[in-house]
Design a protein around this motif. Sequence first.
Motif, mmCIF file in Angstrom:
data_model
loop_
_atom_site.group_PDB
_atom_site.id
_atom_site.type_symbol
_atom_site.label_atom_id
_atom_site.label_comp_id
_atom_site.label_asym_id
_atom_site.label_seq_id
_atom_site.Cartn_x
_atom_site.Cartn_y
_atom_site.Cartn_z
ATOM 1 N N VAL A 37 2.785 2.275 4.686
ATOM 2 C CA VAL A 37 1.365 1.908 4.681
ATOM 3 C C VAL A 37 0.635 2.640 5.804
ATOM 4 O O VAL A 37 -0.478 3.159 5.619
ATOM 5 C CB VAL A 37 1.190 0.381 4.828
ATOM 6 C CG1 VAL A 37 -0.284 0.025 5.048
ATOM 7 C CG2 VAL A 37 1.724 -0.344 3.597
ATOM 8 N N THR B 69 -2.372 5.221 5.341
ATOM 9 C CA THR B 69 -3.635 4.858 5.990
ATOM 10 C C THR B 69 -4.125 6.012 6.844
ATOM 11 O O THR B 69 -5.310 6.380 6.801
ATOM 12 C CB THR B 69 -3.457 3.600 6.867
ATOM 13 O OG1 THR B 69 -3.061 2.495 6.048
ATOM 14 C CG2 THR B 69 -4.756 3.246 7.581
ATOM 15 N N LYS C 186 2.435 -4.084 11.849
ATOM 16 C CA LYS C 186 1.868 -5.189 11.074
ATOM 17 C C LYS C 186 2.198 -5.073 9.590
ATOM 18 O O LYS C 186 2.395 -6.084 8.903
ATOM 19 C CB LYS C 186 0.351 -5.228 11.261
ATOM 20 C CG LYS C 186 -0.294 -6.486 10.711
ATOM 21 C CD LYS C 186 -1.668 -6.706 11.271
ATOM 22 C CE LYS C 186 -2.217 -8.043 10.824
ATOM 23 N NZ LYS C 186 -3.547 -8.324 11.403
ATOM 24 N N TYR C 187 2.262 -3.848 9.097
ATOM 25 C CA TYR C 187 2.564 -3.635 7.682
ATOM 26 C C TYR C 187 3.929 -2.937 7.593
ATOM 27 O O TYR C 187 4.951 -3.575 7.699
ATOM 28 C CB TYR C 187 1.445 -2.842 7.010
ATOM 29 C CG TYR C 187 0.099 -3.549 7.154
ATOM 30 C CD1 TYR C 187 -0.221 -4.646 6.362
ATOM 31 C CD2 TYR C 187 -0.816 -3.153 8.121
ATOM 32 C CE1 TYR C 187 -1.430 -5.316 6.512
ATOM 33 C CE2 TYR C 187 -2.029 -3.823 8.273
ATOM 34 C CZ TYR C 187 -2.334 -4.901 7.466
ATOM 35 O OH TYR C 187 -3.521 -5.563 7.630
ATOM 36 N N ASP C 188 3.933 -1.630 7.440
ATOM 37 C CA ASP C 188 5.180 -0.870 7.535
ATOM 38 C C ASP C 188 4.827 0.605 7.682
ATOM 39 O O ASP C 188 3.661 0.977 7.658
ATOM 40 C CB ASP C 188 6.108 -1.116 6.332
ATOM 41 C CG ASP C 188 5.462 -0.751 5.002
ATOM 42 O OD1 ASP C 188 4.691 0.241 4.964
ATOM 43 O OD2 ASP C 188 5.731 -1.438 4.000
ATOM 44 N N LEU D 2 -5.333 -3.050 1.062
ATOM 45 C CA LEU D 2 -4.459 -2.864 2.221
ATOM 46 C C LEU D 2 -4.993 -1.769 3.145
ATOM 47 O O LEU D 2 -5.054 -1.954 4.370
ATOM 48 C CB LEU D 2 -3.046 -2.510 1.755
ATOM 49 C CG LEU D 2 -1.883 -2.835 2.702
ATOM 50 C CD1 LEU D 2 -1.937 -4.268 3.173
ATOM 51 C CD2 LEU D 2 -0.558 -2.545 2.012
ATOM 52 N N ALA E 9 -6.459 -2.381 6.937
ATOM 53 C CA ALA E 9 -5.854 -1.659 8.060
ATOM 54 C C ALA E 9 -6.895 -0.794 8.771
ATOM 55 O O ALA E 9 -6.935 -0.739 10.006
ATOM 56 C CB ALA E 9 -4.696 -0.792 7.571
#
Length: 321
Positions: A107, A111, A102-104, A31, A35
């Motif tokens: 994340v 990232t 796109k994720y939350d 993930l 990203a």
Amino acid sequence: MKLKDLYSFLKRDLQQIEDQLAQSVSSEQTLINTAGLELLKAGGKRIRPVFVLLSAQFGTYDIHQIKKTAAALELIHMASLVHDDVVDDADMRRGRETVKAKYDSKVAMYTGDYIFASALKLMTDIEIPRAHQILAQGMKEMCLGEVEQIKEQYDTDQNVRKYFKRIKRKTALLIAMSCQLGAITSKADIPVQKLLYDFGYSVGMAFQITDDILDFTASEKQLGKPAGSDLKQGNITLPALYTIQRFPGFKEKLNLYYENGDETLLSDILKQIKRNGSIEFASAISDTYLNRAKAAASGLPETSARESLLKVADFIAGRKF
């Protein structure tokens, strides 16, 4: 002319930096890896690496060392944008979905943290203690700037002094450090390092003020996000502050919008800002900082690197989007 045309002679070195960025954001965690690579594909002006490369030409230029400093500063910039999008609850940046959207948010935050850590790891190859001290202090200041922005969000009573302090920490400092650390990495003379810091700081201030102007004057297609987004999110920038100070009743109108979110009222507010001289006022302030940058650059050795610095400064401070 496009910005990249001004430093096309750096194309090969910038590709090495792109390769270094891709290597630095890669991760065994799928993930974070995905990203990070998506952030790289979204691109960007790569202004900070360009300033590192140009500033390094005033010393002993070794791309194998310089690319690490350049990539580290771009990674710090990227990480700060990921965190900004979480704080601002932003769904779009540069015309693409944000990591947060796109994720939350979780994340996105991790990232951003991973990219920050990658920047610090990369800088460990630069065996110059002063470079690390400057970078660490700069990152602390950037964090303070972000907290100040949160604290001052929707605050229509703030003054211009607070705005300048905020954009110094938010934007100008990282550009100043890019110039300074490029020179330090290449072991340029200390007076040259100081001039490059002053140059980068003033360019950074002009750059952010121009960005704040464009939030009112550019189109959604040009910005990659809706016009007026900063004001909508409660980030009150120089054109709005000018209007608050000089036009009675505007502050009450803005507060009313923040209370009820009336889009018709927002449209009226944006029109007033665009037509009342605030854009011209902010542009004049940006020009003042640009002239300060040119004054600092005039003390540098007369080289092609100095000419390129001045051309890039003119472009990014005078751009229309």
